[in-house]
Design an enzyme around this catalytic site. Structure first.
Site, short mmCIF file in Angstrom:
data_model
loop_
_atom_site.label_atom_id
_atom_site.label_comp_id
_atom_site.label_asym_id
_atom_site.label_seq_id
_atom_site.Cartn_x
_atom_site.Cartn_y
_atom_site.Cartn_z
N GLY A 298 7.79 -19.18 -1.19
CA GLY A 298 7.36 -20.57 -1.28
C GLY A 298 8.50 -21.54 -1.05
N SER A 299 8.49 -22.63 -1.78
CA SER A 299 9.38 -23.75 -1.47
C SER A 299 10.85 -23.50 -1.74
CB SER A 299 8.93 -24.99 -2.23
OG SER A 299 7.69 -25.44 -1.72
N THR A 300 11.21 -22.43 -2.44
CA THR A 300 12.64 -22.14 -2.57
C THR A 300 13.25 -21.83 -1.20
OG1 THR A 300 12.08 -19.85 -3.13
CG2 THR A 300 12.60 -21.33 -4.96
N ARG A 613 4.45 -25.04 -3.10
CA ARG A 613 5.18 -26.18 -3.65
C ARG A 613 6.63 -25.83 -3.76
NH1 ARG A 613 0.35 -24.67 -4.08
NH2 ARG A 613 0.46 -23.97 -6.22
#
Length: 613
Positions: A298-300, A613
């Site tokens: 995800g957003s990492t 996210r």
């Protein structure tokens, strides 16, 4: 001259040759014959003398021994190490210790029970006696072994001293003991996914026990020292367990990482297991989520998309990208979780975790540059960590345009948490990639290093990290005085060919202190459930970021990281960034003017709709 009679060759009064003719010869007196009584008395006297000599010698020796034991030897109770030396037992497998010398694994000598059935005359009686002394044994199984034709059968391995004594008292012919070793793990489940465990024959079957099996047996007298700190391990597990319980998650993983040399200071995967008895457990407890599990992060992953953008030289932190208009691909749409309906600077794309902005950035950079960068960051091969539980990333092949778009926001590529942490460390430590290790590096030893991004890129990424925690989605990870930075991540889990909307991985990658990064603290929570306290959210900012903040607050003092005034000029000079992309904390810039959005997209297809996210 007259010679005296006694000088003429004999004593006076005895007739000798050459004596004067006037002297008379006197014969010697005759001996009386010895009687039997006389002989008996003499023999008795000799025997008494010999006996007295022997008794004197014996008591003399006893006296010398007593003198040596009392006058010339140390007094008091015998010391423990003397008893151990006399025991003369040695281990055939080296100990495993943490970085401070705390024992994580050791071998103790035990006795195992075996039998030679040919020497057991009454198998039924022997089996009954053995089961009475060792109730855990099965009578039919023992009887079958004792009645067989083999000359050697194991009855029970690794007896306790109490069990050994109970069997010994039975005195069963044909039943004997064999010296063996058993592995013991003083830290228990706390380090189970790091240390691993051994089998019944003391061979490593998981973790460092398996990875260093030859080393542990070849050098039994030299402990294997790991990089982990048992104190940090305890803090990390405690907070992960609390988070799993609070959000009813199915598991979690956590890592504390030294960005300066690649040492893994702590690593936890939940659920864990008891290495003393790992058999018969749910496979999920043996699964290492931190190194073996590979996930869409995800957003990492926007950490690496942003670093790629800066390092390419094509994009600056103040550049703005359209984040108002969704990107349509066939019948699917890429959108933002919280769409701000305006253009965003690169700083704001990172701050608000915009998918749209990330895709626009990679469109400008290109597929080939992205693939090359992700390969350089280690995302196309295992991490090189010493554990056998080391996951292979799932990488798209071929690496198409649609893949480059989804990878920009952390979908379409699956890596392990250890991959993510090691790569993120290189982004903020000056651009130097260190292969992660579970072995403690010796002071002064050369650290393998590869420069993967420029120092200028690393400096800007440190500011971006701090911006997210100071005024972004990671506010709940902030800890006063430690200048925390980081990035949130939330990814819907893929089950089959579709993403499950309420099945997600929520994470936060935190680092501190951002003016001179030393440690990364990473937390990933598997399938957390929203609560009333989080207002129905189960994203990384609500679930994982608070856990990272609690961990940093506790481990900071243990790691001797001093607290600072976060608003001091020297701190702001190296960490400040605002939404406009300015690093000058002494002035404020006007808001960004939104540019004209680019027209459409050339992507022909898209696998599914995603909202990380």
């Amino acid at each position: 001259m007259t010679i005296p009679p006694h000088d003429q060759g004999g004593p006076a009064g005895y007739g000798q040759p050459g004596a004067s003719t006037g002297s008379s010869y006197v014969p010697p007196p005759a001996h009386k014959p010895r009687t039997s009584l006389t002989v008996a008395l003499e023999q008795s006297r000799y025997r008494l003398m010999v006996t007295a000599a022997v008794v004197t010698a014996v008591f003399g020796a006893i006296g010398v021994k007593l003198s040596l034991a009392t006058l010339f030897a140390g007094g008091g109770e015998p010391r423990q190490h003397v008893a151990l030396e006399l025991d003369n037992t040695t281990s055939n497998r080296a100990d495993i210790i943490d970085r401070n010398g705390n024992l994580l694994a050791t071998s103790l000598v035990t006795q195992s029970l075996y039998a030679d059935p040919k020497l057991v005359s009454r198998p039924e009686e022997a089996a009954q006696k053995l089961v009475s002394a060792l109730p855990e044994l099965d009578y039919k199984e023992v009887l079958g072994k004792l009645s067989g034709d083999r000359r050697f059968v194991w009855l029970k391995r690794n007896l306790t001293p109490k069990q050994q004594a109970a069997v010994h008292r039975l005195g069963i012919p044909g039943v004997s003991f064999e010296r063996e070793e058993r592995r013991f793990y003083p830290a228990g489940p706390l380090t189970s996914h790091i240390v691993g465990f051994t089998g019944i024959d003391n061979n490593g079957l998981a973790g460092m026990e398996q990875g260093f099996n030859k080393r542990l047996t070849a050098e039994p007298g030299t402990p294997l020292q790991l990089s982990v700190d048992l104190r940090l391990q305890h803090v990390l597990k405690k907070e992960l367990a609390a988070t799993v319980q609070e959000f009813s998650a199915i598991g979690a993983a956590g890592i504390i990482f030294d960005v300066r040399n690649g040492e893994v200071m702590a690593m936890v995967s939940l659920p864990d297991f008891d290495p003393q008895d790992p058999t018969g457990l749910d496979p999920d407890t043996l699964f290492n989520r931190a190194t073996l599990g590979v996930y869409e992060m995800g957003s990492t992953f926007k950490i690496f998309n942003s670093a790629l953008a800066f390092d390419s030289g094509k994009i600056r932190v103040s550049d703005a990208f359209d984040a108002a208009h969704p990107i349509k691909i066939g019948r699917f749409t890429i959108n933002d979780y919280h769409n701000l309906h305006r253009a965003l600077t690169v700083a704001e794309v990172f701050q608000h975790s915009s998918n749209l902005g990330s895709v626009r950035m990679v469109q400008q950079i290109g597929i080939a540059a992205q693939k090359s960068f992700m390969t350089k960051m280690g995302f196309t091969k295992p991490t090189g960590l010493e554990l056998p539980e080391n996951g292979w990333p799932l990488v798209p092949n071929p690496w198409r345009e649609v893949n480059s778009y989804t990878i920009s926001f952390g979908h379409g590529i699956s890596v392990s948490p250890m991959h993510t942490v090691a790569a993120a460390a290189s982004v903020i430590n000056g651009g130097q990639f260190h292969t992660p290790t579970l072995l403690r590096r010796q002071p002064g030893a050369e650290i393998p290093t590869e420069q993967v991004v420029s120092r200028q890129t690393s400096d800007m990424m440190r500011r971006m990290f701090r911006f997210v925690v100071a005024d972004g989605t990671g506010k709940s990870a902030d800890v006063k005085g430690y200048v925390v930075g980081g990035k949130t991540g939330t990814a819907d889990k893929q089950k089959g060919r579709h993403y499950q909307k309420n099945s997600r991985m929520s994470s936060f990658l935190g680092a501190f202190p951002m003016q001179d990064p030393r440690y990364i603290v990473y937390v990933l929570v598997d399938e957390p459930k929203a609560t009333a306290k989080t207002y129905g959210y189960a994203t990384g900012g609500w679930v994982a970021a608070p856990a990272v903040g609690r961990i940093i607050k506790q481990v900071g003092p243990l790691l001797n990281v001093p607290t600072v005034d976060e608003n001091a000029p020297e701190i702001l000079n190296s960490t400040y960034l605002n939404a406009a992309g300015s690093t000058n904390w002494q002035q404020s810039l006007p808001p960004v003017t939104a540019p004209t959005p680019p027209k459409g997209s050339t992507v022909a297809s898209f696998p599914t709709q995603t909202k990380p996210r």
